[in-house]
Write an enzyme that holds these catalytic residues in place. Structure first.
Site, PDB file in Angstrom:
ATOM      1  N   LYS A  11      49.734 -52.283  89.493  1.00 35.20           N
ATOM      2  CA  LYS A  11      48.521 -53.315  89.382  1.00 35.20           C
ATOM      3  C   LYS A  11      47.323 -52.650  89.172  1.00 35.20           C
ATOM      4  O   LYS A  11      47.135 -51.496  89.321  1.00 35.20           O
ATOM      5  CB  LYS A  11      48.530 -54.212  90.450  1.00 35.20           C
ATOM      6  CG  LYS A  11      50.076 -54.946  90.662  1.00 35.20           C
ATOM      7  CD  LYS A  11      50.046 -55.610  92.052  1.00 35.20           C
ATOM      8  CE  LYS A  11      51.096 -56.618  92.105  1.00 35.20           C
ATOM      9  NZ  LYS A  11      51.069 -57.283  93.618  1.00 35.20           N
ATOM     10  N   PHE A  59      45.760 -68.370  98.464  1.00 29.99           N
ATOM     11  CA  PHE A  59      45.243 -67.520  97.814  1.00 29.99           C
ATOM     12  C   PHE A  59      45.275 -67.192  96.336  1.00 29.99           C
ATOM     13  O   PHE A  59      45.247 -66.152  95.729  1.00 29.99           O
ATOM     14  CB  PHE A  59      45.789 -66.116  98.569  1.00 29.99           C
ATOM     15  CG  PHE A  59      46.968 -65.832  98.511  1.00 29.99           C
ATOM     16  CD1 PHE A  59      47.848 -65.327  97.509  1.00 29.99           C
ATOM     17  CD2 PHE A  59      47.884 -66.408  99.908  1.00 29.99           C
ATOM     18  CE1 PHE A  59      49.314 -65.182  97.709  1.00 29.99           C
ATOM     19  CE2 PHE A  59      49.119 -66.253  99.863  1.00 29.99           C
ATOM     20  CZ  PHE A  59      49.911 -65.555  98.811  1.00 29.99           C
ATOM     21  N   THR A  97      56.195 -56.789 100.866  1.00 33.18           N
ATOM     22  CA  THR A  97      55.019 -57.384  99.970  1.00 33.18           C
ATOM     23  C   THR A  97      53.774 -56.952 100.970  1.00 33.18           C
ATOM     24  O   THR A  97      52.727 -56.707 100.288  1.00 33.18           O
ATOM     25  CB  THR A  97      55.307 -58.795 100.045  1.00 33.18           C
ATOM     26  OG1 THR A  97      56.502 -59.014  99.636  1.00 33.18           O
ATOM     27  CG2 THR A  97      54.024 -59.517  99.201  1.00 33.18           C
ATOM     28  N   ARG A 108      54.006 -49.219  98.613  1.00 29.40           N
ATOM     29  CA  ARG A 108      53.168 -50.262  99.470  1.00 29.40           C
ATOM     30  C   ARG A 108      52.934 -49.683 100.707  1.00 29.40           C
ATOM     31  O   ARG A 108      51.545 -49.966 101.031  1.00 29.40           O
ATOM     32  CB  ARG A 108      53.847 -51.412  99.277  1.00 29.40           C
ATOM     33  CG  ARG A 108      53.972 -52.247  97.763  1.00 29.40           C
ATOM     34  CD  ARG A 108      54.579 -53.478  97.936  1.00 29.40           C
ATOM     35  NE  ARG A 108      54.675 -54.317  96.677  1.00 29.40           N
ATOM     36  CZ  ARG A 108      55.338 -55.303  96.557  1.00 29.40           C
ATOM     37  NH1 ARG A 108      56.257 -55.716  97.583  1.00 29.40           N
ATOM     38  NH2 ARG A 108      55.032 -55.918  95.518  1.00 29.40           N
ATOM     39  N   ASN A 122      48.918 -54.509  97.010  1.00 29.68           N
ATOM     40  CA  ASN A 122      49.986 -53.626  96.974  1.00 29.68           C
ATOM     41  C   ASN A 122      50.248 -52.682  95.914  1.00 29.68           C
ATOM     42  O   ASN A 122      51.613 -52.372  95.862  1.00 29.68           O
ATOM     43  CB  ASN A 122      50.943 -54.428  97.598  1.00 29.68           C
ATOM     44  CG  ASN A 122      51.293 -55.568  96.898  1.00 29.68           C
ATOM     45  OD1 ASN A 122      51.071 -55.811  95.772  1.00 29.68           O
ATOM     46  ND2 ASN A 122      52.184 -56.639  97.450  1.00 29.68           N
ATOM     47  N   HIS A 125      54.095 -54.206  91.231  1.00 28.29           N
ATOM     48  CA  HIS A 125      54.915 -55.410  91.441  1.00 28.29           C
ATOM     49  C   HIS A 125      56.153 -55.045  90.877  1.00 28.29           C
ATOM     50  O   HIS A 125      56.268 -54.218  89.844  1.00 28.29           O
ATOM     51  CB  HIS A 125      54.323 -56.642  90.310  1.00 28.29           C
ATOM     52  CG  HIS A 125      55.256 -57.530  89.938  1.00 28.29           C
ATOM     53  ND1 HIS A 125      55.556 -58.468  90.639  1.00 28.29           N
ATOM     54  CD2 HIS A 125      56.501 -57.689  88.974  1.00 28.29           C
ATOM     55  CE1 HIS A 125      56.696 -59.317  90.199  1.00 28.29           C
ATOM     56  NE2 HIS A 125      56.876 -58.853  89.071  1.00 28.29           N
TER      57      HIS A 125
HETATM   58  N1  UDP Z   1      50.452 -62.236  98.338  1.00 26.58           N
HETATM   59  C1  UDP Z   1      49.468 -61.920  98.782  1.00 26.58           C
HETATM   60  N2  UDP Z   1      49.607 -62.569 100.255  1.00 26.58           N
HETATM   61  C2  UDP Z   1      50.635 -63.095 100.707  1.00 26.58           C
HETATM   62  C3  UDP Z   1      51.915 -63.180  99.783  1.00 26.58           C
HETATM   63  C4  UDP Z   1      51.668 -62.363  98.553  1.00 26.58           C
HETATM   64  O1  UDP Z   1      48.260 -61.431  98.692  1.00 26.58           O
HETATM   65  O2  UDP Z   1      50.660 -63.628 101.769  1.00 26.58           O
HETATM   66  C5  UDP Z   1      50.357 -61.528  96.857  1.00 26.58           C
HETATM   67  C6  UDP Z   1      50.876 -59.817  96.793  1.00 26.58           C
HETATM   68  O3  UDP Z   1      49.783 -59.313  95.912  1.00 26.58           O
HETATM   69  C7  UDP Z   1      52.233 -60.022  96.408  1.00 26.58           C
HETATM   70  C8  UDP Z   1      51.977 -61.114  95.273  1.00 26.58           C
HETATM   71  O4  UDP Z   1      51.056 -62.049  96.051  1.00 26.58           O
HETATM   72  O5  UDP Z   1      52.750 -59.142  95.681  1.00 26.58           O
HETATM   73  C9  UDP Z   1      53.252 -62.073  94.772  1.00 26.58           C
HETATM   74  O6  UDP Z   1      53.941 -62.424  96.086  1.00 26.58           O
HETATM   75  P1  UDP Z   1      55.481 -62.303  96.287  1.00 26.58           P
HETATM   76  O7  UDP Z   1      55.834 -63.051  97.384  1.00 26.58           O
HETATM   77  O8  UDP Z   1      56.207 -62.696  95.045  1.00 26.58           O
HETATM   78  O9  UDP Z   1      55.570 -60.908  96.880  1.00 26.58           O
HETATM   79  P2  UDP Z   1      56.073 -59.492  95.775  1.00 26.58           P
HETATM   80  O10 UDP Z   1      57.579 -60.071  94.957  1.00 26.58           O
HETATM   81  O11 UDP Z   1      55.367 -58.986  95.134  1.00 26.58           O
HETATM   82  O12 UDP Z   1      56.844 -58.637  97.077  1.00 26.58           O
HETATM   83 MG    MG Z   2      57.749 -61.575  93.767  1.00 29.52          MG
END
Ligand code: UDP
Ligand code: MG
Length: 166
Positions: A11, A59, A97, A108, A122, A125
């Protein structure tokens, strides 16, 4: 073990912090194959499609700005990793996450942070399951960008050699 493929994005925070090498080194622990890679600028349309499942989150707008690079550099590195249990192996090295909850030896956990606006920056992705991986890989790459045949294709136009996702 099932052979599968996964989309990885380094990212904009990862690029801004010069973490590309560190992240790729960590991912090499998986011994998976890189079968596609590029640097890309993320349009609003691509960002919204990529995170379409998050559109009801409070968000969401901040997340779109984050992945487009409004807070860092306007680029991401996109890769496809392929091999035995690719999805699971990559997610394990990425960590949770929430970077504060992620194991400290994960990518992360090592490099992520939470902004004052509450967005999890984080660094990386990675697809979470096979359906998500297919949707995301097809969103980010064209068939000819990937050096293995992972999904069915069709010839886009009989006068051109181009292929498109079937
Ligand atoms: N994210 C965030 N706050 C949250 C959950 C997610 O800022 O409470 C952001 C974070 O950058 C995350 C992205 O949204 O990587 C996508 O969320 P997802 O639940 O798909 O998590 P991931 O698959 O990336 O672990
Ligand atoms: Mg995801």
């Amino acid at each position: 073990m099932k052979t599968n493929q996964t989309l990885i994005l380094i990212k904009p925070d990862g690029l801004k912090k010069s973490l590309t090498g560190n992240v790729l080194t960590r991912l090499s622990e998986t011994k998976l194959d890189i079968v596609a890679a590029k640097i890309a600028q993320v349009s609003k349309g691509l960002a919204e499609k990529h995170y379409s499942h998050m559109k009801d989150k409070p968000f969401f707008n901040e997340l779109i700005k984050y992945i487009m690079g409004d807070y860092h550099k306007k680029k991401v590195m996109a890769l496809v990793y392929w091999g035995p249990d690719a999805i699971k192996k990559v997610r394990e090295i990425c960590g949770s996450t929430n970077p504060e909850e992620a194991d400290t030896v994960t990518i992360r956990g090592q490099y992520g942070r939470i902004t004052t606006k509450g967005v999890y920056e984080n660094v990386i992705h990675a697809s979470t399951n096979e359906e998500e991986a297919e949707r995301e890989i097809k969103l980010w790459f064209e068939p000819n960008d990937i050096i293995v045949d992972i999904y069915p294709t069709k010839t886009a136009d009989i006068n051109k050699k181009g292929k498109t996702w079937a």
